[in-house]
Design an enzyme around this catalytic site. Structure first.
Site, short mmCIF file in Angstrom:
data_model
loop_
_atom_site.label_atom_id
_atom_site.label_comp_id
_atom_site.label_asym_id
_atom_site.label_seq_id
_atom_site.Cartn_x
_atom_site.Cartn_y
_atom_site.Cartn_z
N MET A 59 55.09 101.51 2.70
CA MET A 59 56.49 100.81 3.59
C MET A 59 57.41 102.05 3.29
SD MET A 59 56.10 96.64 2.28
CE MET A 59 55.88 97.23 0.60
N ASP A 60 57.52 102.97 4.01
CA ASP A 60 58.39 104.11 3.86
C ASP A 60 59.34 104.08 4.98
OD1 ASP A 60 59.22 106.53 3.15
OD2 ASP A 60 57.87 107.84 4.32
N GLY A 61 60.91 104.22 4.22
CA GLY A 61 61.83 104.33 5.38
C GLY A 61 62.73 103.39 5.24
N THR A 72 54.70 104.21 7.54
CA THR A 72 55.91 104.40 8.71
C THR A 72 56.52 105.74 8.48
OG1 THR A 72 57.17 102.95 7.15
CG2 THR A 72 56.03 101.79 9.10
N SER A 73 57.49 105.91 9.23
CA SER A 73 58.51 107.08 9.31
C SER A 73 57.73 108.40 9.75
CB SER A 73 59.44 107.20 8.01
OG SER A 73 58.46 107.77 6.91
#
Length: 289
Positions: free
Chosen positions: A40-42, A234-235
């Site tokens: 869960m990046d960003g 993500t990102s």
């Protein structure tokens, strides 16, 4: 007027849910991944972009997580794993770490509630990682959540906290060695002799007490789930950031450009369609081992 607006919103929500389930029904004619993992990046970049207060990005990210879990369980994905907190994250400022721990404690307590998403879908929760590194309130809350959902059997949610893959591998090797050493100690005390302890993946190695690949995998934090079919980060980043390094040799890595709080159904469907398109290739690579 409020009653009418509420009714319209409810009808719209029901329609969206019905259409989503229709899409999932069509997609289920193809391969349904057994295990999806999320990095869960960003969250922090999302908050900075919108000039939100510290921690606000993680709160929005939690809503995105609930949507992803709903999509996974509606589609029939049995195992979901999320990278919630790395051991490396403890290096952040004490204020940020404490804020994340407070948020984690609040959300873990929410998982225990009867109306929570895990109870709605019959999901068993595991917390995977070096839990001794967590503060006592968070660790105890995690233990309560695992106990409270122990009888759920339709799906499994693994939450990786105080986790890195290198720490997981070291832990598994240590546990395997201690297990084999205990076996030798028992045999020595009974006069039965002892075998040889060494690291080896070949099942035909000589010695009754070799540490084999199966021994190490048995002691992995993530032994509760099969290897992932898809990892979604993500990102736009394509790094695994010390996440499931052992388990991800032949999974599909999907890296949408959106930040984690922005992820939605479109990205989820793209991941599924790409996985189904590549499934034959991925299976072929696994069989070549």
């Amino acid at each position: 007027m409020e009653k009418i607006s509420g009714r319209v919103i409810q009808i719209y929500g029901n329609l969206v849910s019905f259409l989503r389930k229709c899409i999932f029904c069509v997609l289920s004619a193809g391969s349904v991944p057994n295990h999806i993992a999320f990095i869960m990046d960003g969250n922090r970049r999302f908050a900075k972009r919108l000039n939100l207060m510290d921690g606000a990005g993680h709160k929005v990210g939690y809503s995105a997580l609930m949507s992803m879990l709903r999509y996974c369980y509606e589609f029939g994905v049995r195992y979901v794993t999320i990278y919630a907190f790395s051991i490396d994250n403890f290096k952040r400022s004490p204020e940020e770490v404490q804020s994340l721990m407070d948020l984690m404690l609040e959300k873990i307590e929410g998982l225990i509630k009867e109306e929570s998403i895990v109870n709605h879908y019959g999901v068993r929760v595991y917390f995977s990682g070096n839990l001794k590194l967590l503060s006592e309130p968070v660790r105890l809350a995690a233990e309560r959540a695992m106990l409270a959902t122990a009888k759920n059997s339709r799906a499994v949610l693994s939450i990786c906290v105080a986790y890195t893959s290198t720490n997981e591998i070291v832990h598994a090797v240590q546990e395997s060695f201690e297990e084999k050493w205990d076996e030798i100690t028992v045999l020595n005390s009974s006069g039965a002799g002892y075998g040889l302890i060494s690291l080896g993946g070949n099942e035909q190695d000589e010695g009754d007490h070799l540490i084999k690949l199966t021994d190490i995998e048995k002691h992995m934090y993530m032994a509760v789930a099969p290897d992932p079919d898809i990892i979604i980060r993500t990102s736009g980043e394509t790094r695994l950031s010390n996440f499931l390094l052992w388990q991800s040799a032949h999974c599909y890595l999907y890296s949408p450009q959106v930040l984690w709080p922005e992820i939605g159904l479109r990205q989820f469907l793209c991941a599924i369609l790409n996985f189904q398109r590549l499934r034959f290739y991925l299976d072929k690579k696994k069989k070549q081992l």
